[in-house]
Design a protein around this motif. Structure first.
Motif, short mmCIF file in Angstrom:
data_model
loop_
_atom_site.label_atom_id
_atom_site.label_comp_id
_atom_site.label_asym_id
_atom_site.label_seq_id
_atom_site.Cartn_x
_atom_site.Cartn_y
_atom_site.Cartn_z
N ARG A 1 0.82 -1.21 0.00
CA ARG A 1 0.00 0.00 0.00
C ARG A 1 0.86 1.26 0.00
N ALA A 2 2.08 1.17 0.54
CA ALA A 2 2.97 2.33 0.56
C ALA A 2 3.28 2.82 -0.85
N PHE A 3 3.14 1.94 -1.84
CA PHE A 3 3.37 2.30 -3.24
C PHE A 3 2.06 2.45 -4.01
N GLY A 4 0.95 2.58 -3.27
CA GLY A 4 -0.34 2.81 -3.90
C GLY A 4 -0.93 1.59 -4.57
N VAL B 1 0.42 -14.52 -8.07
CA VAL B 1 -0.93 -14.00 -7.78
C VAL B 1 -1.17 -12.69 -8.51
N GLY B 2 -0.39 -12.45 -9.57
CA GLY B 2 -0.67 -11.34 -10.47
C GLY B 2 -0.08 -10.00 -10.10
N VAL B 3 0.92 -9.95 -9.22
CA VAL B 3 1.52 -8.68 -8.84
C VAL B 3 2.71 -8.41 -9.77
N ASP B 4 2.78 -7.19 -10.29
CA ASP B 4 3.88 -6.83 -11.18
C ASP B 4 5.22 -6.94 -10.46
N SER B 5 6.24 -7.36 -11.20
CA SER B 5 7.56 -7.59 -10.59
C SER B 5 8.14 -6.29 -10.03
N GLU B 6 7.90 -5.14 -10.71
CA GLU B 6 8.44 -3.88 -10.21
C GLU B 6 7.87 -3.54 -8.85
N VAL B 7 6.57 -3.78 -8.67
CA VAL B 7 5.92 -3.48 -7.39
C VAL B 7 6.44 -4.41 -6.30
N LEU C 1 9.31 -5.91 -6.22
CA LEU C 1 10.69 -5.55 -5.90
C LEU C 1 10.74 -4.33 -4.99
N ALA C 2 9.90 -3.33 -5.30
CA ALA C 2 9.86 -2.13 -4.45
C ALA C 2 9.43 -2.50 -3.04
N MET C 3 8.42 -3.37 -2.92
CA MET C 3 7.97 -3.79 -1.60
C MET C 3 9.09 -4.51 -0.85
N GLY C 4 9.80 -5.40 -1.55
CA GLY C 4 10.89 -6.13 -0.93
C GLY C 4 12.01 -5.20 -0.47
N LEU C 5 12.32 -4.18 -1.26
CA LEU C 5 13.36 -3.24 -0.88
C LEU C 5 12.93 -2.41 0.33
N LEU C 6 11.63 -2.09 0.42
CA LEU C 6 11.13 -1.39 1.60
C LEU C 6 11.29 -2.25 2.85
N LEU C 7 10.96 -3.54 2.74
CA LEU C 7 11.17 -4.46 3.87
C LEU C 7 12.66 -4.52 4.23
N ARG C 8 13.51 -4.53 3.22
CA ARG C 8 14.96 -4.57 3.47
C ARG C 8 15.41 -3.31 4.21
#
Length: 282
Positions: free
Chosen positions: A190-193, A236-242, A244-251
């Motif tokens: 959600r942080a990336f809309g 489950v249909g989530v774009d790879s860019e999104v 990756l951004a989520m994973g980097l935020l967790l990192r």
């Protein structure tokens, strides 16, 4: 904080009660070392050492850390098997089916191992067969080192099984940890809309976490965790860019916890007082 509270429950009993805020400092110090090493083992050893120093019992502290991780692993294995049932078509993917089968085999193996009353002693006896080859000294040292640990493990497992005051808090805190993990990932998207269905997150995140736990990448699985998120959320249909951004935020959040842990480590490493001295000063 939830994991640290579960650790405190498992560390309780005969050990002196360590203030919760002090255990949190130990846990954050473990995060710092987790950020440097290829697995969680280094961080666990460090926080086990600090807690063991306070209670005057390194074996008991080590067993509590082991069971804190072990109970979480057991629940994760069950989730890897059952969570994809929210979308049964996911089992068609080898990336879901193979980890589910592997998790089931591990659970069966753990059940079989639990049938041995003294697995460490049995292993030591097996090594004892090599006395003729000149390994008696090594075997004796191994036996002495494992005797106390084996007793602590048996006592901890008995307490976990028989004591409702330990079993149910550990179960509830473990469930709470994974509930918060799902919410954490949902809010990070959600942080990336982007809104990702919570059912999809629940279905694939356990498998992604299982892959990310493999100790094959340095710096707490840097790269491996992000790849697993991109791959599994793609199912489950989530774009790879999104993803990756989520994973980097967790990192980034993990690294921030590591920085807090560094501050805790700097303040702790120069203090070697036992817990009774610490309590007297407090």
């Amino acid at each position: 904080l939830v994991s640290c509270w579960k650790w405190r429950v498992l560390l309780g009993g005969e050990a002196p009660a360590i203030p919760f805020q002090r255990l949190v400092r130990f846990y954050l110090t473990g995060y710092y070392f987790t950020c440097l090493l290829p697995s969680n083992i280094g961080g666990d050893v460090v926080r086990s050492f600090y807690a063991g120093r306070d209670v005057g019992d390194q074996a008991r502290s080590g067993v509590s850390v082991f069971f804190e991780r072990f109970t979480g692993l057991i629940f994760l294995l069950m989730l890897v098997i059952a969570a994809p049932m929210l979308d049964p078509s996911l089992y068609r993917s080898p990336a879901i089916f193979i980890p589910a089968v592997g998790a089931l085999c591990l659970l069966i193996l753990l059940v079989l191992l639990s049938r041995f009353r003294q697995p460490l002693k049995s292993f030591s006896r097996l090594l004892g067969e090599d006395r003729a080859s000149g390994g008696a000294g090594l075997v004796d040292r191994f036996r002495r080192a494992t005797t106390g640990l084996s007793q602590k493990l048996k006592k901890g497992l008995h307490s976990l099984r028989r004591d409702p005051g330990v079993f149910w808090p550990v179960v509830l805190l473990t469930v709470g940890f994974y509930l918060l993990t799902w919410i954490n990932v949902y809010l990070s998207f959600r942080a990336f809309g982007v809104t990702v269905g919570l059912a999809g997150i629940v279905a694939v995140l356990p498998a992604a976490m299982m892959v990310a736990m493999m100790p094959v990448a340095p710096l707490a699985g840097l790269g491996l965790s992000e790849f697993s998120y991109v791959f599994y959320f793609g199912l489950v249909g989530v774009d790879s860019e999104v993803s990756l951004a989520m994973g980097l935020l967790l990192r980034a959040k993990l690294l921030l916890l590591g920085l807090l842990g560094l501050l805790c480590h700097v303040t702790l490493c120069g203090r070697v007082e036992r817990y009774d001295e610490f309590r007297a000063k407090s």
